[in-house]
Design a protein around this motif. Structure first.
Motif, PDB file in Angstrom:
ATOM      1  N   PHE A 290       0.822  -1.211   0.000  1.00  0.00           N
ATOM      2  CA  PHE A 290       0.000   0.000   0.000  1.00  0.00           C
ATOM      3  C   PHE A 290       0.855   1.259   0.000  1.00  0.00           C
ATOM      4  O   PHE A 290       1.968   1.275   0.499  1.00  0.00           O
ATOM      5  CB  PHE A 290      -0.957   0.025   1.202  1.00  0.00           C
ATOM      6  CG  PHE A 290      -0.274  -0.090   2.528  1.00  0.00           C
ATOM      7  CD1 PHE A 290       0.205   1.037   3.184  1.00  0.00           C
ATOM      8  CD2 PHE A 290      -0.101  -1.322   3.130  1.00  0.00           C
ATOM      9  CE1 PHE A 290       0.852   0.934   4.403  1.00  0.00           C
ATOM     10  CE2 PHE A 290       0.545  -1.427   4.351  1.00  0.00           C
ATOM     11  CZ  PHE A 290       1.019  -0.297   4.983  1.00  0.00           C
ATOM     12  N   GLY A 291       0.287   2.291  -0.568  1.00  0.00           N
ATOM     13  CA  GLY A 291       0.937   3.591  -0.575  1.00  0.00           C
ATOM     14  C   GLY A 291       0.671   4.333   0.722  1.00  0.00           C
ATOM     15  O   GLY A 291      -0.204   3.965   1.507  1.00  0.00           O
ATOM     16  N   ILE A 292       1.434   5.394   0.913  1.00  0.00           N
ATOM     17  CA  ILE A 292       1.285   6.216   2.114  1.00  0.00           C
ATOM     18  C   ILE A 292       1.289   7.687   1.718  1.00  0.00           C
ATOM     19  O   ILE A 292       1.730   8.049   0.637  1.00  0.00           O
ATOM     20  CB  ILE A 292       2.388   5.925   3.163  1.00  0.00           C
ATOM     21  CG1 ILE A 292       3.811   6.067   2.564  1.00  0.00           C
ATOM     22  CG2 ILE A 292       2.239   4.543   3.751  1.00  0.00           C
ATOM     23  CD1 ILE A 292       4.437   7.376   2.826  1.00  0.00           C
ATOM     24  N   TYR A 293       0.786   8.497   2.625  1.00  0.00           N
ATOM     25  CA  TYR A 293       0.810   9.951   2.472  1.00  0.00           C
ATOM     26  C   TYR A 293       1.782  10.523   3.494  1.00  0.00           C
ATOM     27  O   TYR A 293       1.666  10.235   4.686  1.00  0.00           O
ATOM     28  CB  TYR A 293      -0.582  10.547   2.697  1.00  0.00           C
ATOM     29  CG  TYR A 293      -1.551  10.153   1.623  1.00  0.00           C
ATOM     30  CD1 TYR A 293      -1.735  10.957   0.508  1.00  0.00           C
ATOM     31  CD2 TYR A 293      -2.262   8.958   1.705  1.00  0.00           C
ATOM     32  CE1 TYR A 293      -2.601  10.579  -0.504  1.00  0.00           C
ATOM     33  CE2 TYR A 293      -3.136   8.571   0.700  1.00  0.00           C
ATOM     34  CZ  TYR A 293      -3.301   9.387  -0.392  1.00  0.00           C
ATOM     35  OH  TYR A 293      -4.157   9.008  -1.400  1.00  0.00           O
ATOM     36  N   ILE A 294       2.739  11.307   3.021  1.00  0.00           N
ATOM     37  CA  ILE A 294       3.625  12.059   3.907  1.00  0.00           C
ATOM     38  C   ILE A 294       2.968  13.406   4.141  1.00  0.00           C
ATOM     39  O   ILE A 294       2.612  14.103   3.190  1.00  0.00           O
ATOM     40  CB  ILE A 294       5.030  12.252   3.290  1.00  0.00           C
ATOM     41  CG1 ILE A 294       5.698  10.911   3.014  1.00  0.00           C
ATOM     42  CG2 ILE A 294       5.898  13.141   4.183  1.00  0.00           C
ATOM     43  CD1 ILE A 294       6.084  10.126   4.241  1.00  0.00           C
ATOM     44  N   ASN A 295       2.789  13.761   5.389  1.00  0.00           N
ATOM     45  CA  ASN A 295       2.163  15.021   5.775  1.00  0.00           C
ATOM     46  C   ASN A 295       3.216  15.909   6.416  1.00  0.00           C
ATOM     47  O   ASN A 295       3.931  15.474   7.326  1.00  0.00           O
ATOM     48  CB  ASN A 295       1.050  14.765   6.798  1.00  0.00           C
ATOM     49  CG  ASN A 295      -0.020  13.859   6.240  1.00  0.00           C
ATOM     50  OD1 ASN A 295      -0.939  14.322   5.594  1.00  0.00           O
ATOM     51  ND2 ASN A 295       0.106  12.554   6.488  1.00  0.00           N
ATOM     52  N   ILE A 296       3.311  17.148   5.945  1.00  0.00           N
ATOM     53  CA  ILE A 296       4.267  18.104   6.493  1.00  0.00           C
ATOM     54  C   ILE A 296       3.507  19.337   6.949  1.00  0.00           C
ATOM     55  O   ILE A 296       2.781  19.958   6.160  1.00  0.00           O
ATOM     56  CB  ILE A 296       5.326  18.504   5.452  1.00  0.00           C
ATOM     57  CG1 ILE A 296       6.085  17.265   4.964  1.00  0.00           C
ATOM     58  CG2 ILE A 296       6.277  19.546   6.026  1.00  0.00           C
ATOM     59  CD1 ILE A 296       7.071  17.530   3.848  1.00  0.00           C
ATOM     60  N   ALA A 297       3.655  19.688   8.224  1.00  0.00           N
ATOM     61  CA  ALA A 297       2.994  20.870   8.782  1.00  0.00           C
ATOM     62  C   ALA A 297       4.026  21.952   9.055  1.00  0.00           C
ATOM     63  O   ALA A 297       5.154  21.666   9.453  1.00  0.00           O
ATOM     64  CB  ALA A 297       2.279  20.506  10.086  1.00  0.00           C
ATOM     65  N   ASP A 298       3.618  23.186   8.828  1.00  0.00           N
ATOM     66  CA  ASP A 298       4.419  24.353   9.192  1.00  0.00           C
ATOM     67  C   ASP A 298       4.095  24.638  10.653  1.00  0.00           C
ATOM     68  O   ASP A 298       3.294  25.512  10.980  1.00  0.00           O
ATOM     69  CB  ASP A 298       4.062  25.538   8.295  1.00  0.00           C
ATOM     70  CG  ASP A 298       4.904  26.774   8.570  1.00  0.00           C
ATOM     71  OD1 ASP A 298       5.698  26.754   9.528  1.00  0.00           O
ATOM     72  OD2 ASP A 298       4.751  27.756   7.828  1.00  0.00           O
ATOM     73  N   ALA A 299       4.705  23.840  11.533  1.00  0.00           N
ATOM     74  CA  ALA A 299       4.392  23.926  12.960  1.00  0.00           C
ATOM     75  C   ALA A 299       5.519  23.303  13.771  1.00  0.00           C
ATOM     76  O   ALA A 299       6.070  22.274  13.384  1.00  0.00           O
ATOM     77  CB  ALA A 299       3.087  23.182  13.263  1.00  0.00           C
ATOM     78  N   ALA A 300       5.846  23.903  14.887  1.00  0.00           N
ATOM     79  CA  ALA A 300       6.840  23.334  15.782  1.00  0.00           C
ATOM     80  C   ALA A 300       6.298  22.083  16.467  1.00  0.00           C
ATOM     81  O   ALA A 300       7.057  21.223  16.905  1.00  0.00           O
ATOM     82  CB  ALA A 300       7.267  24.364  16.821  1.00  0.00           C
ATOM     83  N   SER A 301       4.974  21.976  16.540  1.00  0.00           N
ATOM     84  CA  SER A 301       4.322  20.818  17.128  1.00  0.00           C
ATOM     85  C   SER A 301       3.027  20.561  16.361  1.00  0.00           C
ATOM     86  O   SER A 301       2.300  21.503  16.044  1.00  0.00           O
ATOM     87  CB  SER A 301       4.017  21.078  18.610  1.00  0.00           C
ATOM     88  OG  SER A 301       3.365  19.967  19.178  1.00  0.00           O
ATOM     89  N   ALA A 302       2.765  19.309  16.041  1.00  0.00           N
ATOM     90  CA  ALA A 302       1.571  18.958  15.284  1.00  0.00           C
ATOM     91  C   ALA A 302       0.948  17.691  15.850  1.00  0.00           C
ATOM     92  O   ALA A 302       1.620  16.901  16.514  1.00  0.00           O
ATOM     93  CB  ALA A 302       1.921  18.755  13.813  1.00  0.00           C
ATOM     94  N   THR A 303      -0.331  17.494  15.547  1.00  0.00           N
ATOM     95  CA  THR A 303      -1.047  16.291  15.944  1.00  0.00           C
ATOM     96  C   THR A 303      -1.676  15.685  14.702  1.00  0.00           C
ATOM     97  O   THR A 303      -2.483  16.346  14.028  1.00  0.00           O
ATOM     98  CB  THR A 303      -2.144  16.617  16.979  1.00  0.00           C
ATOM     99  OG1 THR A 303      -1.544  17.249  18.104  1.00  0.00           O
ATOM    100  CG2 THR A 303      -2.854  15.352  17.431  1.00  0.00           C
ATOM    101  N   ALA A 304      -1.293  14.465  14.383  1.00  0.00           N
ATOM    102  CA  ALA A 304      -1.860  13.782  13.215  1.00  0.00           C
ATOM    103  C   ALA A 304      -3.373  13.706  13.364  1.00  0.00           C
ATOM    104  O   ALA A 304      -3.892  13.403  14.432  1.00  0.00           O
ATOM    105  CB  ALA A 304      -1.270  12.384  13.096  1.00  0.00           C
ATOM    106  N   GLY A 305      -4.077  14.013  12.275  1.00  0.00           N
ATOM    107  CA  GLY A 305      -5.527  13.964  12.288  1.00  0.00           C
ATOM    108  C   GLY A 305      -6.182  15.258  12.734  1.00  0.00           C
ATOM    109  O   GLY A 305      -7.366  15.465  12.527  1.00  0.00           O
TER     110      GLY A 305
ATOM    111  N   SER B  41       7.500  28.833   8.351  1.00  0.00           N
ATOM    112  CA  SER B  41       7.802  29.905   9.297  1.00  0.00           C
ATOM    113  C   SER B  41       7.860  29.457  10.749  1.00  0.00           C
ATOM    114  O   SER B  41       8.392  30.174  11.591  1.00  0.00           O
ATOM    115  CB  SER B  41       6.770  31.029   9.169  1.00  0.00           C
ATOM    116  OG  SER B  41       5.474  30.532   9.453  1.00  0.00           O
ATOM    117  N   SER B  42       7.327  28.269  11.055  1.00  0.00           N
ATOM    118  CA  SER B  42       7.232  27.855  12.462  1.00  0.00           C
ATOM    119  C   SER B  42       8.006  26.596  12.808  1.00  0.00           C
ATOM    120  O   SER B  42       7.950  26.124  13.927  1.00  0.00           O
ATOM    121  CB  SER B  42       5.757  27.639  12.826  1.00  0.00           C
ATOM    122  OG  SER B  42       5.036  28.823  12.651  1.00  0.00           O
ATOM    123  N   GLY B  43       8.686  26.013  11.840  1.00  0.00           N
ATOM    124  CA  GLY B  43       9.333  24.712  12.037  1.00  0.00           C
ATOM    125  C   GLY B  43       8.607  23.676  11.205  1.00  0.00           C
ATOM    126  O   GLY B  43       7.577  23.965  10.590  1.00  0.00           O
TER     127      GLY B  43
END
Length: 124
Positions: free
Chosen positions: A51-66, A93-95
């Motif tokens: 199966f394939g996957i999705y890489i998620n990148i957030a402009d945030a020093a801290s993130a929560t999946a979902g 801008s935030s990490g």
């Protein structure tokens, strides 16, 4: 999970950030900085052959999946290693915080069976 940084000056970027073993849980502030640009992302999904996957990148020093909305989402087919290039860089801008999911919904918390390795070429 382990990560490390290699710092060396170049015309394109100044850091190679390697994150070994990302899954549905977010790896937070992997660049250890607040602002910069992403130039290259390499994602290795060879451990997940079915199966394939999705890489998620957030402009945030801290993130929560979902919960946190990613600013970049890329699909990596199963059993493949893929690279993505932003010639002028994608500013943050935030990490940078990253996670991997198997579902295309940004609200997904469903992680891959086997974790995924990524490398980022960035300025920080």
């Amino acid at each position: 999970m382990a990560s490390y940084q290699i710092t060396s000056p170049s015309a394109l970027a100044d850091e190679l950030v390697c994150v070994i073993g990302i899954g549905a849980g977010s790896e937070n502030n992997i660049t250890a900085s607040s602002a910069g640009r992403i130039y290259v992302l390499e994602a290795d999904n060879t451990k997940n052959t079915n199966f394939g996957i999705y890489i998620n990148i957030a402009d945030a020093a801290s993130a929560t999946a979902g919960t946190t909305n990613p600013v970049i989402r890329v699909f990596v087919p199963g059993a493949e290693k893929t690279s993505f290039v932003w010639p002028h860089g994608h500013a943050y801008s935030s990490g940078i915080s990253v996670w991997a999911t198997t579902d295309e919904a940004t609200s997904s918390t469903s992680g891959p069976t086997n974790n995924v390795d990524i490398k980022l070429v960035v300025t920080a």
